[in-house]
Write a protein that holds these residues in place. Sequence first.
Motif, PDB file in Angstrom:
ATOM      1  N   GLY A  74     -59.654  81.913  25.632  1.00 53.89           N
ATOM      2  CA  GLY A  74     -59.914  80.713  26.414  1.00 53.89           C
ATOM      3  C   GLY A  74     -58.681  79.838  26.549  1.00 53.89           C
ATOM      4  N   ALA A  75     -57.890  79.733  25.476  1.00 52.58           N
ATOM      5  CA  ALA A  75     -56.646  78.947  25.540  1.00 52.58           C
ATOM      6  C   ALA A  75     -55.675  79.563  26.542  1.00 52.58           C
ATOM      7  CB  ALA A  75     -56.012  78.871  24.156  1.00 52.58           C
ATOM      8  N   LEU A  76     -55.585  80.898  26.555  1.00 55.25           N
ATOM      9  CA  LEU A  76     -54.713  81.566  27.529  1.00 55.25           C
ATOM     10  C   LEU A  76     -55.250  81.387  28.948  1.00 55.25           C
ATOM     11  CD1 LEU A  76     -53.882  84.907  25.658  1.00 55.25           C
ATOM     12  CD2 LEU A  76     -52.554  82.790  25.744  1.00 55.25           C
ATOM     13  N   ALA A  77     -56.575  81.404  29.100  1.00 56.19           N
ATOM     14  CA  ALA A  77     -57.169  81.162  30.422  1.00 56.19           C
ATOM     15  C   ALA A  77     -56.833  79.752  30.909  1.00 56.19           C
ATOM     16  CB  ALA A  77     -58.679  81.362  30.363  1.00 56.19           C
ATOM     17  N   LEU A  78     -56.802  78.788  29.995  1.00 57.32           N
ATOM     18  CA  LEU A  78     -56.441  77.424  30.374  1.00 57.32           C
ATOM     19  C   LEU A  78     -54.992  77.335  30.844  1.00 57.32           C
ATOM     20  CD1 LEU A  78     -58.289  75.353  27.636  1.00 57.32           C
ATOM     21  CD2 LEU A  78     -58.620  75.155  30.102  1.00 57.32           C
TER      22      LEU A  78
END
Length: 511
Positions: free
Chosen positions: A84-88
């Motif tokens: 999720g952090a990489l998606a952000l």
Amino acid sequence: MDFTLLDLIAFIGFILFVVAVSLYVSRDEKDSEDYFLAGRSLSWWVIGISLVASNISTEHFVGMAGQGFREDIGMAVASFEWIGALALVIVALYLLPRFLQSGIYTIPQYLEYRYDRKTRTLLSIFMLVFYVMITIATVLYAGAFALKEIFDTSLITGIWLIGLTGGLYTVYGGLKAVVWSDVIQGAALLIGGAFITYLGMKELGGLHQFIELSDGRLHTVLPLDHPTLPWLAVFFGGMWIPNLFYFGLNQFITQRTLGAKNIAEGQKGVLFGASIKLIIPIIIIFPGIIAYELYGDEIANGDAAYPVLITHLLPAGLTGAFFAALFGATMSTLDSLLNSAATIFVIDIYKPFINPDGSQKQIVRTGRIVTFILMILACLWAPVVNQFEGGLYLFLQLYWGFIQPGVVAVFLMGFLWKKVPSGAAFWGMLLNIPIYGALLFFIPNIAFLHHMAITFVLIMIFMTIFTRLRPQQHPSEIPIFNQSDHKNSRLVKNWSIAILIATICLYIIFF
């Protein structure tokens, strides 16, 4: 668990403080932009904390900690946070500039600019239904479940207590009330979660003892044939679909970024939120693992792991404070969901189809009425979540799969290929439901993330064939509302690289 006078003062004082601040900051709202997008005035640090507070709620403290408790998953569920952090990062670099430049109020609105109104309306209906039936219901049930485990309240009482408290100030204050309540409640959530982790580690005998006892649950990379989180799906497959949808194409999360002062503030806010998400597993999943080591024999349902830990570890006098933080965690997600659902209804359905010439006062009043109605519907529906046997967090992730792959495919194809017509987008999103449902029914023994990936690929193939047969003849004209240069600054690029490196290091540590 009995409340002391100090507990009662801490709880009531915290709730009153949150409500008072929310009402105060939203006192000067004049129009729909003020009510739905906080006047496009939000700073990066407010966006970042609000994003995390809206994302992390009791379905995490109950559901994600419950997955950590389970021997077959454990720390592997952290991938939802780290991917999720990489998606952000992708959202900050590529998606957010497009959305802010077009001046949209809602994510479905962008689909009308790229495709047509029919496609926009379909996504709006999907989001409204899934917000009320899945996400809001899960948040309410998870909060009520935690309160029941800790304070022996009934589920129905907890649902209505949370729904009314969080819903009423959202009805009045709109997004500005939501984000500032999120700032307060997000800080309390992070501090409270860190404190519980510290107490659990101390009770267990320290970090070294935790690592020695819990080694089997501290691996994030699971075998290829794992039924829930196989490494192929996590790193190269279905895990990316819910995360790209949730953080980039989900009104519930993106609304505070659409209220940014400018593109740069929005990007920094998203990256700040991504940075916080890297540490979330430590304050949520670790306690679930600790609960297994300390009290595993008395916990029949893994979703009760975090509440049981609280009842055993909190010293006298702090019960009310943590009760307030837990209550606030639920409200911070609930208020965001209600505000976003009302925004979608008013901007994408009410204004275009019911009252195109409505005044700003009528639009804001309608938003408040719809927020209240959605709150009531969600409270009535929430008890149904109790019937799902796979755990709250899995329930939340699994059922959003009925629309997520199709939505991601429609946006991705729309960004990359100008000839994709509206028919391909409309039917692609609709096909998601029967394709995903058939995969769940006929191939139940593989991870649902694989179901998502297969659905995504099939929809992409369908849209490609449709476009080849009936290509769009004239490229869509996306309006340019914000003329400012949206090239990524050096700070944004360096911050993004730092998050990528930190994520890789976390996976190495917990391999």
